[in-house]
Design a protein around this motif. Structure first.
Motif, PDB file in Angstrom:
ATOM      1  N   ARG A  61       0.904  -1.276  -0.012  1.00 19.28           N
ATOM      2  CA  ARG A  61       0.100   0.269  -0.067  1.00 19.28           C
ATOM      3  C   ARG A  61       0.527   1.237  -0.328  1.00 19.28           C
TER       4      ARG A  61
ATOM      5  N   SER B  31      -7.881  -4.526  -5.762  1.00 18.32           N
ATOM      6  CA  SER B  31      -6.926  -3.610  -4.844  1.00 18.32           C
ATOM      7  C   SER B  31      -7.500  -2.798  -4.077  1.00 18.32           C
ATOM      8  N   GLY B  32      -8.604  -1.962  -4.313  1.00 16.84           N
ATOM      9  CA  GLY B  32      -9.365  -1.106  -3.691  1.00 16.84           C
ATOM     10  C   GLY B  32      -9.691  -1.331  -2.004  1.00 16.84           C
ATOM     11  N   TYR B  37      -2.169  -3.075  -3.086  1.00 14.99           N
ATOM     12  CA  TYR B  37      -1.936  -2.628  -3.788  1.00 14.99           C
ATOM     13  C   TYR B  37      -0.689  -2.817  -4.979  1.00 14.99           C
TER      14      TYR B  37
END
Lengths: 167, 140
Positions: A61, B31-32, B37
């Motif tokens: 992330r 992904s979100g 991600y």
């Protein structure tokens, strides 16, 4: 991976269900859910994996103020690719090989989970296409707000020495 | 509707097309939602120029999620007691995936009846992309 606090929220469950193309109203419609055997909205069986959203160290992330290895001006924004243990990783490095869940009960909005992860087994194998394969297992126990074990997750990641050939 | 032990037999199958012509946008959605991600799944430039893949490819966990939909549609909501998979082939944009569950055993654990299933997801060319197993509580 350590998740101190994973609040299970209705909106997150809805978005997750949409992302796997699951229109089942048990994941979003409280009125419908009340009339079912389950009696309330629950989360899809693989939802707990999105605990990654609440892992401060989750490498996959982008983090505010830190370099990210995805493309921008250049094809990659970092010299080295981070590799995640359970969820895959950078180029030719780590991929997700196996995932196993044991459900002691199914998650519902309002639950607040805590994940405790420990290393499992490690082993090596000669790959047919990808060179030497290194497997790493991680076991995460998710406890709820009452300290009851709700889900046990076992993840196996594999690292290859080179990119597998595409077929 | 939950499954009934009296109406199940070993070898019985259930299958569903779980995604047709998988779109890159769905990979972005996943992904979100999931928080994975990794640019391999959404960043065409990174996936091709840096990682050397022909294009982006699906998260293994998306394939597991899609397959889970077939399972819950069959065994009923809140009935799964375990679900585990191995990712054996990559899933690409444009793929159409079919997931199949096969009854391997019907057993009892205390007062609870359970069905053990083997699970397989194949692409439009018949190639297996994921194999696995699941167990679910069933009615007598």
């Amino acid at each position: 991976m350590a998740v101190d606090r994973f609040p299970v929220e209705a909106g997150h469950i809805l978005m997750f269900a949409r992302s796997i193309g699951d229109a089942n109203p048990i994941y979003s419609d409280e009125e419908y859910a009340r009339k079912t055997e389950v009696g309330r909205v629950i989360a899809p069986p693989t939802f707990v994996q999105s605990s990654a959203q609440f892992d401060p160290d989750w490498p996959l992330r982008p983090k505010i103020g830190e370099p990210w290895f995805g493309s921008g001006k250049e094809p990659t924004g970092a010299r080295s690719n981070p590799t995640g243990g359970s969820g895959g990783g950078g180029a030719g490095a780590g991929l997700h090989a196996e995932q196993h869940f044991e459900y002691h009960r199914h998650l519902k909005p309002g639950d607040v989970l805590r994940g405790v992860t420990k290393d499992g087994r490690r082993w090596e194998k000669e790959g047919r296409r990808g060179g030497r394969l290194q497997f790493m297992e991680m076991i995460t126990e998710f406890y709820d707000q009452n300290d009851e074990l709700v889900i046990t997750a076992r993840s196996v990641g594999v690292r290859t020495e080179k990119l597998p050939e595409q077929s | 509707m939950a499954l009934q032990a009296s109406r199940l037999e070993v070898g019985q199958t259930h299958e569903e097309v779980v995604v047709e012509d998988l779109k890159r946008t769905q990979l972005v959605q996943y992904s979100g939602a999931s928080g994975d991600y990794n640019p391999l799944h959404s960043d065409e430039v990174f996936a091709t120029k840096v990682a050397g893949y022909p294009t982006v490819f699906a998260h293994g966990m998306l394939t597991m999620g899609l397959t889970g939909k077939m399972l819950t549609n069959w065994v009923g909501d809140g009935r799964l007691t375990s679900f585990g998979v191995r990712f054996v082939g990559q899933v690409w944009p444009g793929d159409t995936l079919t997931s199949r569950a096969t009854v391997a055993a019907i057993r009892e654990a205390g007062a609870t009846k359970l069905v053990d299933l083997t699970v397989e997801t194949v692409n439009q060319d018949g190639r297996t992309v994921m194999t696995g197993a699941a167990s679910a509580r069933i009615d007598p």
